[in-house]
Design an enzyme around this catalytic site. Structure first.
Site, short mmCIF file in Angstrom:
data_model
loop_
_atom_site.label_atom_id
_atom_site.label_comp_id
_atom_site.label_asym_id
_atom_site.label_seq_id
_atom_site.Cartn_x
_atom_site.Cartn_y
_atom_site.Cartn_z
N ASP A 33 0.82 -1.23 0.00
CA ASP A 33 0.00 0.00 0.00
C ASP A 33 0.84 1.26 0.00
OD1 ASP A 33 -2.12 -1.84 0.34
OD2 ASP A 33 -1.98 -1.67 2.51
N GLU A 205 -11.27 1.22 -4.19
CA GLU A 205 -10.62 1.66 -2.97
C GLU A 205 -9.33 2.40 -3.32
OE1 GLU A 205 -10.14 -2.02 -0.90
OE2 GLU A 205 -8.67 -2.82 -2.31
#
Length: 555
Positions: A33, A205
């Protein structure tokens, strides 16, 4: 046409045989991430850390390829409560930004208070205590500065909490007041479902918002963070939308390629963009390096690729183009030499002569700091055995280092005199509470032994003994765990470099996301436990080393 253009682009890139090159991933191992920002000629990256402590590593580079860890944004207990957190819970998907002298990180502490923001004047720290944002629900929040205003964009539930299908999510936005440190105005729905609601897209997302050439762009991940992961893009003439998806989305994915190709890189997505001072664009993103059919123990890693702008849209990879392991450096005038300690076949050695832990180490949840000492005996890590075990959702005596490569080894030496069969100390290869192997020293019937355990099966409390061998000495013991992609081998030595095999061919898939689940990669950990018994025994570690040996990086 897309395939032809992509092939021409990468043929040109790799034809530059005299160009200095760098390796992907730029952060090898469990660094998922990624988010990036630039301040002048300096670049900063942070990644998720889930239930490990300290949280949110901060990396610095001046050329996008040579990286140095300069700290951790959440390194104080008052900032971060990981009590009872599952290994794949905790800190999810940070975003790092800079605006007018201040660094900002927006992140989620899942299962606790939710989304928060922290700030710092210096990215090395100290970073502030969290300011919680209760109105910002969901995950993957990003703070983005556009037109001299701040906005928070994030993933949230389907409209009215009524999903049309499993995985139906939305992207929402609030304006953010950086002086009051709170959201203002009404929540705005930017994306419902994903690129095409009629096709039931899942898990939109990881949004980031920016402006270029009078267009507002919204980049997001779609398809879930597994094999079908993608990166998609939308744009609008107004910051509040409506946002129109690019007709040739996704701009990054590997899900359609042959799984049997050599040295595959998969699971690409969750990207963040950065622009260099000379107007070049690059994306950092997560991806995985699996073996066989989507098995990987290294977790999700951080990669870097150029972004090309054509016809008002960003392009990363198209057609059947694969993520390359090697590319020319982005800023050749700045990069004098490529020497990235976090990429390629990583090497690391610690002789424990410092009085502070290297930034790369991780504790499992908030550490019991009294259990560790680098100063009691200079040149050694003293680790106190305690009743807690790695199977419990507590804070065991555990000092972890990420497995950076599919192939390689970690080794250490230990001085330890167990007082009972319950006392064990050595080294783990650890994925989560129920998925690890433990190579250790202990005693059986009063005789010193080296043992290999497999973590207890779900619902069980006792680990499975895989191998045991008597030792001739009660003195120093050397331990080594060798990763061989789909298997692990476990070694010991009573004399330095006189390695003896304890057990070979131990199943590596047991430590992969495909089997164990979750979002993390594996860690080698220096670990000891008294398995519930009170004790005052300590283990002394003289050194720890790691060395990677992946085929993709061999010359």
């Amino acid at each position: 046409m897309k395939k032809i253009l992509s092939a021409i682009l990468f043929s040109f890139v790799f034809a530059m045989t005299n160009a200095q090159t760098f390796n992907n991933p730029i952060l090898a191992g469990f660094y998922p991430d990624p988010s990036i920002c630039r301040v002048g000629n300096d670049y900063y990256v942070t990644t998720s850390t889930f239930a490990y402590f300290p949280g949110l590593p901060i990396f610095h580079s001046t050329d996008l390829v040579n990286w140095k860890q300069i700290g951790n944004a959440m390194d104080r207990e008052e900032q971060l409560d990981q009590t009872n957190a599952g290994v794949s819970r905790g800190l999810f998907a940070p975003t790092i930004r800079y605006h007018k002298g201040t660094f900002y990180i927006l992140c989620t502490l899942i299962d606790k208070k939710g989304n928060f923001i922290i700030t710092a004047k210096d990215p090395k720290g100290p970073w502030s205590n969290p300011i919680w944002l209760p109105q910002v629900r969901g995950i993957d929040p990003s703070i983005d500065f556009v037109d001299d205003k701040a906005y928070v964009v994030y993933n949230n539930d389907a409209p009215d909490n009524k999903p049309l299908y499993n995985g139906h999510r939305t992207i929402r936005m609030y304006e953010f007041d950086i002086n009051a440190m709170k959201v203002v105005g009404e929540e705005i729905l930017l994306v419902n479902g994903g690129t095409d609601l009629s096709k039931k897209p899942i898990w939109i997302e990881a949004p980031h918002l920016f402006k270029k050439d009078d267009w507002y762009y919204l980049i997001c991940a779609e398809g879930g963070t597994g094999y079908n992961h993608t990166e998609v893009v939308f744009r609008s003439k107004s910051v509040k939308g409506p946002y129109v998806p690019y007709q040739n989305n996704p701009i990054l994915t590997q899900k359609h390629l042959d799984k049997k190709r050599a040295n595959p890189i998969t699971t690409t997505g969750h990207a963040d963009f950065v622009e260099t001072p000379d107007g070049k664009w690059y994306a950092v993103f997560l991806a995985c390096r699996p073996y066989d059919d989507d098995f990987y123990t290294t977790g999700r890693e951080t990669f870097l690729l150029p972004v090309e702008w054509r016809d008002g849209w960003p392009h990363i990879l198209e057609g059947d183009a694969t993520v390359p392991y090697t590319l020319p450096v982005p800023l050749p005038a700045i990069t004098k030499k490529v020497n990235n300690p976090f990429g390629g076949n990583v090497t690391f050695k610690d002789d424990f002569k410092s009085d502070k832990f290297d930034f790369r180490y991780l504790f499992l949840r908030n550490p019991e700091t009294a259990a560790y000492s680098l100063t009691t005996k200079k040149g050694f890590l003293q680790l106190a055995l305690r009743p807690q075990t790695a199977t419990e959702r507590k804070s065991p005596s555990f000092l972890g280092y990420r497995q950076n490569n599919l192939k390689g080894y970690a080794a250490t030496s230990i001085n330890f005199s167990p007082a009972s069969e319950k006392e064990k100390a050595g080294m783990l290869i650890f994925q989560s509470e129920n998925f690890y192997y433990f190579l250790c020293k202990s005693v059986e019937n009063g005789i010193p032994v080296v043992q290999l355990f497999k973590s207890p099966a779900r619902g069980k409390t006792e680990p499975e003994l895989l191998a045991s061998q008597k030792l001739n000495s009660t003195k120093e013991l050397f331990l080594k765990i060798e990763a061989r992609a789909n298997t692990y081998a476990f070694f010991f030595a009573e004399k330095k470099n006189d390695w003896k095999l304890l057990k070979d061919g131990v199943d590596g898939s047991f430590l992969t996301t495909k089997v164990a689940g979750g979002f993390v990669g594996s860690l080698f950990a220096l670990y000891g436990t008294s398995n519930g018994a009170p004790t005052s025994t300590v283990a002394l570690y003289d050194w720890f080393e790691y060395k990677g040996n992946d085929d993709a990086f061999k010359k």
